[in-house]
Design a protein around this motif. Structure first.
Motif, PDB file in Angstrom:
ATOM      1  N   GLY A  16       0.802  -1.211   0.000  1.00  0.00           N
ATOM      2  CA  GLY A  16       0.000   0.000   0.000  1.00  0.00           C
ATOM      3  C   GLY A  16       0.838   1.265   0.000  1.00  0.00           C
ATOM      4  O   GLY A  16       2.037   1.242  -0.259  1.00  0.00           O
ATOM      5  N   ARG A  17       0.200   2.373   0.350  1.00  0.00           N
ATOM      6  CA  ARG A  17       0.881   3.664   0.374  1.00  0.00           C
ATOM      7  C   ARG A  17       0.553   4.406   1.665  1.00  0.00           C
ATOM      8  O   ARG A  17      -0.476   4.171   2.276  1.00  0.00           O
ATOM      9  N   ILE A  18       1.444   5.285   2.076  1.00  0.00           N
ATOM     10  CA  ILE A  18       1.218   6.085   3.274  1.00  0.00           C
ATOM     11  C   ILE A  18       0.356   7.291   2.900  1.00  0.00           C
ATOM     12  O   ILE A  18      -0.037   7.456   1.739  1.00  0.00           O
ATOM     13  N   HIS A  19       0.060   8.153   3.883  1.00  0.00           N
ATOM     14  CA  HIS A  19      -0.909   9.217   3.690  1.00  0.00           C
ATOM     15  C   HIS A  19      -0.564  10.180   2.557  1.00  0.00           C
ATOM     16  O   HIS A  19      -1.442  10.791   1.966  1.00  0.00           O
ATOM     17  N   ARG A  24       4.694   2.117   0.353  1.00  0.00           N
ATOM     18  CA  ARG A  24       5.085   1.456   1.605  1.00  0.00           C
ATOM     19  C   ARG A  24       5.426  -0.002   1.299  1.00  0.00           C
ATOM     20  O   ARG A  24       4.808  -0.628   0.442  1.00  0.00           O
ATOM     21  N   PHE A  25       6.420  -0.516   2.030  1.00  0.00           N
ATOM     22  CA  PHE A  25       6.852  -1.897   1.849  1.00  0.00           C
ATOM     23  C   PHE A  25       6.736  -2.661   3.170  1.00  0.00           C
ATOM     24  O   PHE A  25       6.688  -2.049   4.251  1.00  0.00           O
ATOM     25  N   LYS A  26       6.707  -3.978   3.065  1.00  0.00           N
ATOM     26  CA  LYS A  26       6.639  -4.827   4.247  1.00  0.00           C
ATOM     27  C   LYS A  26       7.645  -5.955   4.121  1.00  0.00           C
ATOM     28  O   LYS A  26       7.787  -6.558   3.048  1.00  0.00           O
ATOM     29  N   ARG A  31       8.610  -8.548   9.539  1.00  0.00           N
ATOM     30  CA  ARG A  31       7.272  -7.934   9.503  1.00  0.00           C
ATOM     31  C   ARG A  31       7.291  -6.413   9.587  1.00  0.00           C
ATOM     32  O   ARG A  31       6.259  -5.776   9.752  1.00  0.00           O
ATOM     33  N   ARG A  32       8.460  -5.840   9.475  1.00  0.00           N
ATOM     34  CA  ARG A  32       8.593  -4.378   9.529  1.00  0.00           C
ATOM     35  C   ARG A  32       7.962  -3.727   8.301  1.00  0.00           C
ATOM     36  O   ARG A  32       8.117  -4.222   7.187  1.00  0.00           O
ATOM     37  N   GLN A  33       7.242  -2.604   8.508  1.00  0.00           N
ATOM     38  CA  GLN A  33       6.744  -1.804   7.405  1.00  0.00           C
ATOM     39  C   GLN A  33       7.615  -0.559   7.283  1.00  0.00           C
ATOM     40  O   GLN A  33       7.988   0.047   8.291  1.00  0.00           O
ATOM     41  N   SER A  71       0.096  11.648   9.167  1.00  0.00           N
ATOM     42  CA  SER A  71      -0.017  10.196   9.303  1.00  0.00           C
ATOM     43  C   SER A  71      -0.855   9.848  10.523  1.00  0.00           C
ATOM     44  O   SER A  71      -0.867  10.580  11.517  1.00  0.00           O
ATOM     45  N   GLU A  72      -1.549   8.730  10.452  1.00  0.00           N
ATOM     46  CA  GLU A  72      -2.350   8.284  11.594  1.00  0.00           C
ATOM     47  C   GLU A  72      -1.459   7.978  12.788  1.00  0.00           C
ATOM     48  O   GLU A  72      -1.851   8.209  13.936  1.00  0.00           O
ATOM     49  N   GLN A  73      -0.266   7.464  12.532  1.00  0.00           N
ATOM     50  CA  GLN A  73       0.655   7.149  13.634  1.00  0.00           C
ATOM     51  C   GLN A  73       1.074   8.418  14.364  1.00  0.00           C
ATOM     52  O   GLN A  73       1.070   8.469  15.595  1.00  0.00           O
ATOM     53  N   TRP A  74       1.437   9.466  13.613  1.00  0.00           N
ATOM     54  CA  TRP A  74       1.814  10.734  14.254  1.00  0.00           C
ATOM     55  C   TRP A  74       0.633  11.307  15.013  1.00  0.00           C
ATOM     56  O   TRP A  74       0.771  11.784  16.147  1.00  0.00           O
TER      57      TRP A  74
END
Length: 236
Positions: A16-19, A24-26, A31-33, A71-74
């Motif tokens: 997928g892609r970030i905001h 984005r890679f996995k 299992r790191r993104q 970003s949702e994480q931030w």
């Protein structure tokens, strides 16, 4: 595919892609993104102020992240810090001793799922419309006492309290200054209206929502954040 920056494995795939649209890679190994060549984005003060206003509306965190382009994480980290610093005591205008009237009610909410109920107990000054008492927890006599204890001293000394017929109120509030009334009297209409406003503005307090709280601390913090804002808006 780029190697994983953590374990250096080449077993990576697109994820997928970030905001901002960046790929984005996995990593299949750890299992790191991750993204290639990440850059640290400084969130402008104007964006933070926008987020602060959006947190007062019935919008999910995912929706706020899209609207503010963060970003949702931030955003989750920002919200966690903001709610952790939120004062959990009422801030109201100073009152003189004399005739004061409050309306009390309790509002059902939940955290994580509907088995984990959290009742929002509120007391409202009938004259100024300020929220002057708050407690979030169970729906029992101990919770009613916590609501009573959250009131500024002048209200505990002077105020007449109007409530519904929930037995916990009668067990805690001074009998000479407590009146249990029905909705038809209109003597609890202000607090009932505020409860409706709270549900409309804070999605975590809605009965049916996908924006429910997963953290009790954030659930409490979000409600306090709105109450402080509402009380402050009455002074403008």
């Amino acid at each position: 595919m780029p190697p994983c920056p953590i374990c250096e494995s080449s077993q990576t795939v697109k994820n997928g892609r970030i905001h901002n649209g960046k790929q984005r890679f996995k990593c299949h190994n750890c299992r790191r993104q991750f993204v290639e060549q990440p850059t640290k984005k400084v969130i402008a003060q104007a964006t933070r102020e926008l987020i602060d206003r959006l947190l007062l509306e019935r919008i999910s965190l995912a929706g706020i992240a899209r609207a503010a382009q963060v970003s949702e994480q931030w955003l989750q980290t920002y919200v966690n810090q903001k709610y952790a610093m939120m004062p959990q005591s009422v801030q109201v205008t100073q009152k003189k001793k004399g005739r004061l009237t409050i309306q009390c009610d309790e509002l059902w909410s939940f955290v994580a799922d509907k088995r984990h109920k959290q009742w929002v107990w509120l007391a409202l000054d009938s004259n100024t419309r300020e929220i002057v008492g708050v407690y979030i927890g169970a729906r029992d006599e101990a919770a009613a006492r916590q609501l009573w204890n959250s009131l500024p001293a002048v209200y505990r000394q002077c105020a007449v309290a109007y409530t519904d017929f929930w037995a916990a109120y009668g067990a805690v509030l001074p009998k000479k200054r407590h009146q249990a009334v029905g909705k038809e009297t209109g003597k609890t209409s202000y607090i009932e209206r505020f409860n409706n406003t709270l549900r409309q503005r804070v999605s975590r307090a809605d009965r049916k929502t996908l924006s429910f709280s997963k953290s009790l601390d954030n659930h409490i913090g979000a409600i306090w954040y709105f109450i402080h804002h509402d009380n402050a808006s009455l002074l403008v």
